[in-house]
Scaffold this motif. Sequence first.
Motif, PDB file in Angstrom:
ATOM      1  N   ALA A 113      48.986  43.729  27.956  1.00 26.31           N
ATOM      2  CA  ALA A 113      49.428  42.333  27.921  1.00 26.31           C
ATOM      3  C   ALA A 113      49.559  41.861  26.471  1.00 26.31           C
ATOM      4  N   ALA A 114      50.216  40.734  26.280  1.00 23.09           N
ATOM      5  CA  ALA A 114      50.449  40.177  24.942  1.00 23.09           C
ATOM      6  C   ALA A 114      49.132  39.860  24.222  1.00 23.09           C
ATOM      7  N   ARG A 115      48.165  39.289  24.922  1.00 21.77           N
ATOM      8  CA  ARG A 115      46.868  38.956  24.299  1.00 21.77           C
ATOM      9  C   ARG A 115      46.198  40.210  23.748  1.00 21.77           C
ATOM     10  N   VAL A 118      40.858  47.870  23.241  1.00 23.64           N
ATOM     11  CA  VAL A 118      40.723  46.508  23.743  1.00 23.64           C
ATOM     12  C   VAL A 118      40.716  46.603  25.264  1.00 23.64           C
ATOM     13  N   LEU A 119      39.674  46.065  25.874  1.00 21.51           N
ATOM     14  CA  LEU A 119      39.544  46.145  27.327  1.00 21.51           C
ATOM     15  C   LEU A 119      40.632  45.361  28.034  1.00 21.51           C
ATOM     16  N   LEU A 158      37.636  40.902  25.144  1.00 19.61           N
ATOM     17  CA  LEU A 158      38.202  39.588  24.840  1.00 19.61           C
ATOM     18  C   LEU A 158      37.597  38.485  25.699  1.00 19.61           C
ATOM     19  N   ASP A 159      37.260  38.789  26.942  1.00 21.60           N
ATOM     20  CA  ASP A 159      36.696  37.773  27.826  1.00 21.60           C
ATOM     21  C   ASP A 159      35.268  37.407  27.420  1.00 21.60           C
ATOM     22  N   PHE A 191      37.904  35.720  14.539  1.00 18.74           N
ATOM     23  CA  PHE A 191      38.797  36.666  15.230  1.00 18.74           C
ATOM     24  C   PHE A 191      39.041  36.220  16.673  1.00 18.74           C
ATOM     25  N   PHE A 192      37.972  35.929  17.415  1.00 16.10           N
ATOM     26  CA  PHE A 192      38.113  35.534  18.812  1.00 16.10           C
ATOM     27  C   PHE A 192      38.718  34.137  18.949  1.00 16.10           C
ATOM     28  N   ALA A 193      38.404  33.235  18.009  1.00 16.60           N
ATOM     29  CA  ALA A 193      38.974  31.881  18.056  1.00 16.60           C
ATOM     30  C   ALA A 193      40.499  31.922  17.926  1.00 16.60           C
TER      31      ALA A 193
END
Length: 185
Positions: free
Chosen positions: A39-41, A110-111, A139-140, A179-181
């Motif tokens: 996915a894009a994310r 990346v999961l 990411l979650d 990074f996550f923000a």
Amino acid sequence: MGMPQAAPNWTAAQVRLLPEDGNRYEVVDGELLVTPAPAARHQRALRNLFIPLNDYLTSTGLGEILWSPADIEFDDRTLVQPDLFVLPLVDGRELPNWQDITTLLLAIEVLSPSTARYDRLTKRRLYQHQGVEYWIVDLDARVIERWVPGEDRPQILAERLEWAPPAASEPLVIDLERFFAKLSR
């Protein structure tokens, strides 16, 4: 969802003969792993890790970072395509061919729902066996699981990640909260 295929004992050579159909094909210890395009994310997360890693490696001359698709073959029954990976330089030079790769300094995944089981179990065991540092980006949960060779448990990092390959005088520091923000916008 990624699924192992019924035919046992796949080889890297057989995987290379599969069609280019948008799926990612890997084989670990003879088990075929098939996953759809990310996915894009997922891709944005990779970009946001690639940039600081590339800047660090370029400035230090300690390695080269690349992304998949790539054919990293550890043996004739194991061919993987980590999302991002860091290769050591040989005599200060980049490796010319995938076949020249015998080790990695770092592998990053990346999961996603279709890869989580493989990333956390199958690939983690492989990279631990190969002596490769391995980052699993969740990411979650907004954390990176950092698996260091020889360790039984990961470091769970949510605020800051420091990484220094062999021969590094200074580590790369990544602000994980930032990074996550960036990915939440």
